[in-house]
Write a protein that holds these residues in place. Structure first.
Motif, mmCIF file in Angstrom:
data_model
loop_
_atom_site.group_PDB
_atom_site.id
_atom_site.type_symbol
_atom_site.label_atom_id
_atom_site.label_comp_id
_atom_site.label_asym_id
_atom_site.label_seq_id
_atom_site.Cartn_x
_atom_site.Cartn_y
_atom_site.Cartn_z
ATOM 1 N N UNK A 45 0.835 -1.208 0.000
ATOM 2 C CA UNK A 45 0.000 0.000 0.000
ATOM 3 C C UNK A 45 0.865 1.252 0.000
ATOM 4 N N UNK A 46 0.483 2.208 -0.827
ATOM 5 C CA UNK A 46 1.157 3.514 -0.849
ATOM 6 C C UNK A 46 0.418 4.450 0.093
ATOM 7 N N UNK A 47 1.157 5.050 1.008
ATOM 8 C CA UNK A 47 0.609 6.043 1.926
ATOM 9 C C UNK A 47 1.174 7.396 1.540
ATOM 10 N N UNK A 48 0.312 8.326 1.252
ATOM 11 C CA UNK A 48 0.735 9.654 0.862
ATOM 12 C C UNK A 48 -0.366 10.325 0.080
ATOM 13 N N UNK A 49 -0.300 11.638 -0.003
ATOM 14 C CA UNK A 49 -1.370 12.386 -0.653
ATOM 15 C C UNK A 49 -1.154 12.573 -2.147
ATOM 16 N N UNK A 50 0.066 12.331 -2.632
ATOM 17 C CA UNK A 50 0.301 12.532 -4.063
ATOM 18 C C UNK A 50 1.232 11.467 -4.621
ATOM 19 N N UNK A 51 1.451 11.542 -5.910
ATOM 20 C CA UNK A 51 2.224 10.514 -6.603
ATOM 21 C C UNK A 51 3.727 10.728 -6.507
#
Length: 106
Positions: A59-65
């Protein structure tokens, strides 16, 4: 043998000319027949291809790419009949029990 599937969760936004993270939820089965991924013409007996079982989710956690953090959730089989999902982060491992996202009832 293992099968790795990658869901591209980023798109290119033509208005901002930048990559954007897709925030929609995705549901996936805990197991599925391998024949769902194979063309019948490629195998003599598709039914013998077996079944894949979900064992790891990244899973990627963060608000942007362009920034963020990845966390793994993996199914680990221990000694004997012990088996559980674990959340593996940079500095800690947390047992999640039978659900890869923990107990969501409460």
């Amino acid at each position: 043998r293992a099968l790795n599937l990658h869901l591209q969760r980023f798109v290119f936004d033509l208005q901002t000319l930048a990559r954007k993270k897709v925030g929609l939820k995705y549901r996936f089965p805990s197991s599925f027949p391998a024949s769902a991924l194979l063309e019948p013409s490629g195998l003599e007996n598709v039914s013998s291809a077996g079944t894949y079982r979900l064992r790891t989710i990244l899973c990627h956690r963060g608000t942007n790419a362009t920034s963020g953090h990845y966390v793994a959730r993996t199914f680990i089989v221990g000694d004997g009949d012990e088996a559980a999902w674990w959340k593996l982060d940079d500095r800690e491992a947390t047992c999640l029990g039978n659900n890869p996202f923990g107990d969501r009832r409460g």
